[in-house]
Scaffold this motif. Structure first.
Motif: not given
Length: 467
Positions: A81-92, A188-189, A389-394, A425-426
């Motif tokens: 991800g971008p340098p310094g990212s604080k976003a969740p790490r996604v396992l697809f 999360f996955a 999950a909230r982001a997915a609903k949006e 992880i969920d």
């Protein structure tokens, strides 16, 4: 979401739209590879599919490797991800193996020569693996591509794990997860191997039934016997087994295995009301498969029976003579395959032990019984009150203009339970298949609309998580 992020998402979605034909062409390349995991003759095709996926992920800037297992290889890609990212790490998680295409004579076109054909709801992709799960996996990869092309780069830390043994029960996945636990660390996955409610209504799958899959064998006389000479004296294993299995359910459809319902939780009133509001037409559902009378527990709403109640089913039964004409024997043995679909909190091993007690309690003296377990998986209930999950609903609300439905699945996806147990992880199950996609059957298809909007939804989800 900051205005700059909104602008980036707009460019990404426009890129998805403009690149749809190329995305479909790339999916067709993957669909042409007959990566049938269960057939040894296709081992080289499995390797070819893994190498194709590695090439795609490397094009997107992921650090990618094909990792061997005792069976077919895993493909793993990492992006920081971008340098310094604080976003969740996604396992697809996805899978590149497919079911065999048999029976071939029922296909309208060769199963590994993908076609774009017109259907009642617009163009559809027809090929083995179109929806399960090459098409659904490629939606996420195409969303990453759009972000790299038009959004300034992949916007958050991503791990992509593609396996080649899902269709044979993922025998080497759990050892792989344990051996690579540190590298696969994520928040999360994300899994796209499930369905929408209908083509216009998105869904998140929030629960899966587990599985206890087993076999029971009864042995009576040491050989097949003449039914005239021995009938009336010798115990008949087929008769005994049929009587025992006939006791599995009472007149109201409840399962009689000791302790079977001890840990079964009722569905919440809110969830039951949401499912009831979907207007599921069980009569039409059954008519489509040639039936008229529902089974299962009496007095329980249809979707609850399918998604949130446990079941017991005899999957096969054998014993004695089954050829043409008659052969009047008392068979020496009889057997049956029995599966239990389980709900969260039911323990598969405890259910298997309960089934053994159920059979032994009804077994006549002098008859022998043996059991074998084939597959165990716990049921899963997924928390929907999470950041992802909230982001997915949006994201789904934005793409479809209506709220996503929180649905269940009567099936079993063992990887969800393994990821939870091994990696801690969920999972977020955001799929775009439909009930009529003919998964595992001839003429498997994936609606082009679902592929397109699924890619857009994944791109939106990444943007919302990053923003």
């Amino acid at each position: 979401m900051p205005a700059v992020q909104d602008s980036a998402v707009g460019r990404v979605l426009a890129c998805v739209d403009e690149d749809l034909d190329h995305a479909r062409s790339r999916l067709f390349e993957l669909l042409r590879i007959p990566s049938i995991s269960t057939q040894p003759d296709h081992r080289q095709d499995m390797q070819r599919a893994a190498e194709w996926l590695r090439g795609q992920l490397e094009e997107l800037g992921l650090q990618t490797a094909i990792m061997p297992t005792a069976g077919h290889p895993k493909v793993v890609g990492f992006h920081p991800g971008p340098p310094g990212s604080k976003a969740p790490r996604v396992l697809f998680y996805g899978h590149y193996d497919v079911q065999p295409a048999d029976p071939l004579d029922l296909w309208h076109s060769p199963p590994f020569e993908p076609q774009l054909v017109e259907g009642p709801r617009g163009p559809r992709i027809v090929a083995r693996g179109a929806v399960d799960a090459k098409g659904q996996s490629m939606m996420f990869i195409e969303a990453l591509r759009a972000w790299k092309t038009a959004g300034g780069g992949i916007p958050l830390p991503v791990i992509v794990l593609m396996e080649g043994e899902e269709e044979i029960g993922s025998p080497n996945l759990e050892p792989f997860l344990k051996a690579n636990q540190a590298d696969l660390r994520a928040d999360f996955a994300l899994i796209s191997d499930t369905n929408m409610w209908d083509i216009d209504t998105p869904a998140l799958t929030t629960r899966l039934r587990g599985m206890c899959n087993c076999e029971v064998t009864l042995k009576g006389p040491g050989m097949d016997l003449h039914s005239g000479l021995f009938g009336g004296s010798a115990l008949n294993p087929v008769n005994v087994l049929a009587r025992i299995l006939g006791d599995l359910h009472d007149k109201d459809g409840r399962i009689q295995v000791p302790g079977f319902y001890d840990k079964v939780r009722p569905v919440s009133s809110g969830q039951a009301a949401e499912w009831q509001s979907l207007g599921f037409d069980e009569a039409a559902f059954l008519k489509g498969i040639g039936l008229t009378t529902p089974g299962g527990e009496k007095g329980v709403q249809a979707l609850q029976r399918i998604w949130a109640r446990p079941t017991a089913d005899i999957n096969g039964i054998w014993g004695g003579y089954a050829g043409p004409g008659s052969k009047t024997i008392i068979p020496s043995e009889a057997g049956a395959k029995v599966s239990f679909r389980l709900v969260p909190d039911q323990e598969p091993q405890a259910i298997f032990e309960g089934f053994q007690r159920f059979v032994r309690d009804r077994l006549p003296t002098g008859m022998q019984v043996s059991f074998q377990a084939f597959g165990m998986a716990a049921g899963i209930l997924i928390d929907t009150d999470t950041v992802w999950a909230r982001a997915a609903k949006e994201a789904l609300q934005q793409e479809y203009g209506r709220p996503a439905v929180m649905i269940g699945s009567g099936g079993t996806i063992p990887v969800v339970e393994q990821i939870k147990r091994v990696l801690g992880i969920d999972s977020l199950m955001m799929g775009f298949g439909l009930d009529d996609d003919q998964i595992h059957s001839p003429n498997e298809k994936f609606e082009l609309k679902c592929f397109h909007k699924g890619t857009r939804s994944h791109a939106l989800l990444l943007g919302k998580l990053a923003g």
